[in-house]
Design a protein around this motif. Structure first.
Motif, PDB file in Angstrom:
ATOM      1  N   LEU A 100       0.798  -1.224   0.000  1.00  0.00           N
ATOM      2  CA  LEU A 100       0.000   0.000   0.000  1.00  0.00           C
ATOM      3  C   LEU A 100       0.829   1.272   0.000  1.00  0.00           C
ATOM      4  O   LEU A 100       0.320   2.330  -0.341  1.00  0.00           O
ATOM      5  CB  LEU A 100      -0.934   0.011   1.228  1.00  0.00           C
ATOM      6  N   ARG A 101       2.083   1.189   0.384  1.00  0.00           N
ATOM      7  CA  ARG A 101       2.917   2.401   0.425  1.00  0.00           C
ATOM      8  C   ARG A 101       3.665   2.552  -0.881  1.00  0.00           C
ATOM      9  O   ARG A 101       4.270   1.604  -1.378  1.00  0.00           O
ATOM     10  CB  ARG A 101       3.874   2.360   1.613  1.00  0.00           C
ATOM     11  N   ARG A 102       3.673   3.751  -1.398  1.00  0.00           N
ATOM     12  CA  ARG A 102       4.163   3.982  -2.741  1.00  0.00           C
ATOM     13  C   ARG A 102       5.680   4.042  -2.840  1.00  0.00           C
ATOM     14  O   ARG A 102       6.219   3.915  -3.925  1.00  0.00           O
ATOM     15  CB  ARG A 102       3.543   5.281  -3.279  1.00  0.00           C
ATOM     16  N   LYS A 103       6.366   4.244  -1.738  1.00  0.00           N
ATOM     17  CA  LYS A 103       7.819   4.391  -1.810  1.00  0.00           C
ATOM     18  C   LYS A 103       8.560   3.251  -1.122  1.00  0.00           C
ATOM     19  O   LYS A 103       9.746   3.378  -0.842  1.00  0.00           O
ATOM     20  CB  LYS A 103       8.234   5.738  -1.221  1.00  0.00           C
ATOM     21  N   SER A 104       7.881   2.147  -0.862  1.00  0.00           N
ATOM     22  CA  SER A 104       8.590   0.992  -0.312  1.00  0.00           C
ATOM     23  C   SER A 104       8.156  -0.292  -1.010  1.00  0.00           C
ATOM     24  O   SER A 104       8.131  -1.358  -0.404  1.00  0.00           O
ATOM     25  CB  SER A 104       8.367   0.880   1.205  1.00  0.00           C
ATOM     26  N   SER A 105       7.820  -0.195  -2.281  1.00  0.00           N
ATOM     27  CA  SER A 105       7.533  -1.385  -3.081  1.00  0.00           C
ATOM     28  C   SER A 105       8.818  -2.194  -3.230  1.00  0.00           C
ATOM     29  O   SER A 105       9.919  -1.642  -3.270  1.00  0.00           O
ATOM     30  CB  SER A 105       7.005  -0.972  -4.454  1.00  0.00           C
ATOM     31  N   THR A 109      13.027  -2.614 -10.365  1.00  0.00           N
ATOM     32  CA  THR A 109      13.151  -1.880 -11.621  1.00  0.00           C
ATOM     33  C   THR A 109      12.192  -0.697 -11.680  1.00  0.00           C
ATOM     34  O   THR A 109      12.384   0.213 -12.484  1.00  0.00           O
ATOM     35  CB  THR A 109      12.887  -2.794 -12.833  1.00  0.00           C
ATOM     36  N   TYR A 110      11.194  -0.692 -10.845  1.00  0.00           N
ATOM     37  CA  TYR A 110      10.254   0.428 -10.840  1.00  0.00           C
ATOM     38  C   TYR A 110      10.943   1.726 -10.456  1.00  0.00           C
ATOM     39  O   TYR A 110      10.658   2.787 -11.009  1.00  0.00           O
ATOM     40  CB  TYR A 110       9.111   0.122  -9.872  1.00  0.00           C
ATOM     41  N   TYR A 111      11.873   1.657  -9.509  1.00  0.00           N
ATOM     42  CA  TYR A 111      12.540   2.878  -9.057  1.00  0.00           C
ATOM     43  C   TYR A 111      13.503   3.420 -10.112  1.00  0.00           C
ATOM     44  O   TYR A 111      13.699   4.629 -10.209  1.00  0.00           O
ATOM     45  CB  TYR A 111      13.301   2.609  -7.753  1.00  0.00           C
ATOM     46  N   LEU A 112      14.073   2.525 -10.896  1.00  0.00           N
ATOM     47  CA  LEU A 112      15.020   2.960 -11.919  1.00  0.00           C
ATOM     48  C   LEU A 112      14.327   3.406 -13.200  1.00  0.00           C
ATOM     49  O   LEU A 112      14.747   4.371 -13.835  1.00  0.00           O
ATOM     50  CB  LEU A 112      15.998   1.815 -12.227  1.00  0.00           C
ATOM     51  N   GLN A 210      16.541  13.020  -5.398  1.00  0.00           N
ATOM     52  CA  GLN A 210      15.681  13.382  -6.536  1.00  0.00           C
ATOM     53  C   GLN A 210      14.529  12.402  -6.680  1.00  0.00           C
ATOM     54  O   GLN A 210      13.391  12.789  -6.974  1.00  0.00           O
ATOM     55  CB  GLN A 210      16.507  13.404  -7.822  1.00  0.00           C
ATOM     56  N   LEU A 211      14.806  11.123  -6.440  1.00  0.00           N
ATOM     57  CA  LEU A 211      13.771  10.105  -6.531  1.00  0.00           C
ATOM     58  C   LEU A 211      12.705  10.319  -5.459  1.00  0.00           C
ATOM     59  O   LEU A 211      11.506  10.161  -5.711  1.00  0.00           O
ATOM     60  CB  LEU A 211      14.400   8.718  -6.376  1.00  0.00           C
ATOM     61  N   VAL A 212      13.122  10.708  -4.263  1.00  0.00           N
ATOM     62  CA  VAL A 212      12.173  11.001  -3.193  1.00  0.00           C
ATOM     63  C   VAL A 212      11.276  12.168  -3.592  1.00  0.00           C
ATOM     64  O   VAL A 212      10.060  12.168  -3.368  1.00  0.00           O
ATOM     65  CB  VAL A 212      12.916  11.316  -1.881  1.00  0.00           C
ATOM     66  N   ALA A 213      11.883  13.187  -4.202  1.00  0.00           N
ATOM     67  CA  ALA A 213      11.134  14.397  -4.530  1.00  0.00           C
ATOM     68  C   ALA A 213      10.227  14.226  -5.745  1.00  0.00           C
ATOM     69  O   ALA A 213       9.110  14.749  -5.780  1.00  0.00           O
ATOM     70  CB  ALA A 213      12.105  15.552  -4.769  1.00  0.00           C
ATOM     71  N   GLU A 214      10.688  13.475  -6.754  1.00  0.00           N
ATOM     72  CA  GLU A 214       9.987  13.449  -8.039  1.00  0.00           C
ATOM     73  C   GLU A 214       9.359  12.111  -8.394  1.00  0.00           C
ATOM     74  O   GLU A 214       8.506  12.051  -9.282  1.00  0.00           O
ATOM     75  CB  GLU A 214      10.959  13.843  -9.155  1.00  0.00           C
ATOM     76  N   GLY A 215       9.768  11.027  -7.742  1.00  0.00           N
ATOM     77  CA  GLY A 215       9.296   9.710  -8.125  1.00  0.00           C
ATOM     78  C   GLY A 215      10.087   9.178  -9.310  1.00  0.00           C
ATOM     79  O   GLY A 215      10.964   9.851  -9.854  1.00  0.00           O
ATOM     80  N   PRO A 216       9.780   7.965  -9.752  1.00  0.00           N
ATOM     81  CA  PRO A 216      10.507   7.360 -10.865  1.00  0.00           C
ATOM     82  C   PRO A 216      10.117   7.978 -12.194  1.00  0.00           C
ATOM     83  O   PRO A 216       9.155   8.744 -12.264  1.00  0.00           O
ATOM     84  CB  PRO A 216      10.087   5.891 -10.777  1.00  0.00           C
ATOM     85  N   PRO A 217      10.838   7.640 -13.260  1.00  0.00           N
ATOM     86  CA  PRO A 217      10.505   8.198 -14.576  1.00  0.00           C
ATOM     87  C   PRO A 217       9.109   7.780 -15.010  1.00  0.00           C
ATOM     88  O   PRO A 217       8.582   6.756 -14.596  1.00  0.00           O
ATOM     89  CB  PRO A 217      11.568   7.587 -15.507  1.00  0.00           C
ATOM     90  N   GLY A 230      -2.493  10.718  -5.605  1.00  0.00           N
ATOM     91  CA  GLY A 230      -2.510  11.220  -4.240  1.00  0.00           C
ATOM     92  C   GLY A 230      -1.348  12.093  -3.802  1.00  0.00           C
ATOM     93  O   GLY A 230      -0.219  11.669  -3.782  1.00  0.00           O
ATOM     94  N   ASP A 231      -1.575  13.296  -3.462  1.00  0.00           N
ATOM     95  CA  ASP A 231      -0.590  14.191  -2.849  1.00  0.00           C
ATOM     96  C   ASP A 231       0.692  14.294  -3.663  1.00  0.00           C
ATOM     97  O   ASP A 231       1.769  14.519  -3.114  1.00  0.00           O
ATOM     98  CB  ASP A 231      -0.238  13.720  -1.432  1.00  0.00           C
ATOM     99  N   GLY A 232       0.617  14.103  -4.956  1.00  0.00           N
ATOM    100  CA  GLY A 232       1.793  14.258  -5.804  1.00  0.00           C
ATOM    101  C   GLY A 232       2.758  13.104  -5.734  1.00  0.00           C
ATOM    102  O   GLY A 232       3.834  13.167  -6.301  1.00  0.00           O
ATOM    103  N   GLU A 233       2.414  11.997  -5.033  1.00  0.00           N
ATOM    104  CA  GLU A 233       3.315  10.868  -4.951  1.00  0.00           C
ATOM    105  C   GLU A 233       2.999   9.891  -6.074  1.00  0.00           C
ATOM    106  O   GLU A 233       1.987  10.004  -6.765  1.00  0.00           O
ATOM    107  CB  GLU A 233       3.204  10.190  -3.582  1.00  0.00           C
ATOM    108  N   PHE A 234       3.899   8.889  -6.209  1.00  0.00           N
ATOM    109  CA  PHE A 234       3.724   7.962  -7.313  1.00  0.00           C
ATOM    110  C   PHE A 234       3.158   6.647  -6.816  1.00  0.00           C
ATOM    111  O   PHE A 234       3.358   6.248  -5.692  1.00  0.00           O
ATOM    112  CB  PHE A 234       5.053   7.724  -8.043  1.00  0.00           C
TER     113      PHE A 234
END
Length: 263
Positions: A100-105, A109-112, A210-217, A230-234
């Motif tokens: 459920l959390r968007r930054k701890s999947s 390869t999703y982050y890159l 940068q990844l924390v601030a903007e999310g992945p490509p 949601g709230d600008g997150e990915f």
């Protein structure tokens, strides 16, 4: 600024840096301990189903038998928590942290690459790497799922086996940061894993920020819901994100002329 003298040719400086970052050759005992660490991290990052929960005592004993190291201390801290929780609580916590959390999947390869076409190629490359090493996954998870990557590293060894971990170090740093911010004990497992990798460079730290601030490509076509989640997150891969609601249909007033066609 490079700590090496500028008079040294660039190729030599690159090779010196690589030698400094390359792990020293391991003794057989150290190699066995490293393999066990990788396998324990792989197991502890899997969904806590009935089989894994039933093995908690065995896992704790294995961690206690590790040679003293920062990684072993981190895993001991995790297993202390892990063995003291009710199964339902463990299941809920795992789903909250990794599904459920968007930054701890756990899909590296999703982050890159984000949800772009390059991610599909990265997954294919990982599968080819596994097959070239003679390892065929059971197909239950994508090849970039962290427990799968860790199991391959344990099987194939610290050279080519750990290459995917080194390649995705920035994603691992982001997961660790997200788990730490959430106060999750799983942060200890990520911290143990990171001790096995070369230390991060300044470029790594800048890329993680940068990844924390903007999310992945993201690609420009077809991924609108991911850019506005949601709230600008990915959103993590596999998450359903409903599209923005369409504007209400406006029905034109009835025409008074028989010859006027539809607008």
């Amino acid at each position: 600024m490079s700590p090496l003298p500028a008079t040294i040719p660039a190729l030599v400086r690159t090779r010196v840096r690589a030698a400094v970052r390359r792990p020293a050759r391991l003794t057989p005992e150290e190699s066995d301990a490293r393999i066990l660490l990788l396998r324990l991290c792989s197991l502890l990052l899997q969904y806590p189903d009935a089989e894994l929960i039933a093995a908690r005592t065995v896992l704790t004993t294995a961690v206690e038998g590790l040679p003293s190291s920062p990684a072993a201390e981190r895993l001991a801290a995790f297993t202390t928590w892990f063995t003291g929780q009710e199964p339902e609580a463990l299941e809920r916590h795992y789903v909250e942290m990794f599904d459920l959390r968007r930054k701890s999947s756990l899909y590296l390869t999703y982050y890159l690459h984000g949800d772009t076409r390059r991610r599909g190629m990265a997954l294919l490359t990982l599968n080819r790497r596994y097959r070239a090493a003679g390892w065929d996954t059971d197909g239950g998870e994508l090849p970039d799922h962290l427990p799968v990557v860790l199991e391959f590293a344990a099987l194939a060894g610290p050279g080519g086996g750990e290459a995917p971990l080194r390649q995705h170090r920035r994603g691992l740093e982001l997961i660790h940061r997200a788990l730490t911010d959430a106060g999750s004990p799983y942060r200890h497992v990520l911290a143990a894993l990171l001790t096995l990798l070369p230390p991060p460079t300044e470029a790594d730290r800048a890329a993680v920020a940068q990844l924390v601030a903007e999310g992945p490509p993201s690609e420009e076509v077809g991924l609108g819901p991911y850019r506005t989640y949601g709230d600008g997150e990915f959103a993590p891969p596999g998450t359903f994100v409903p599209p923005a609601p369409a504007p209400p249909t406006r029905v034109p007033p009835a025409s008074t002329s028989r010859t006027e066609g539809p607008r």
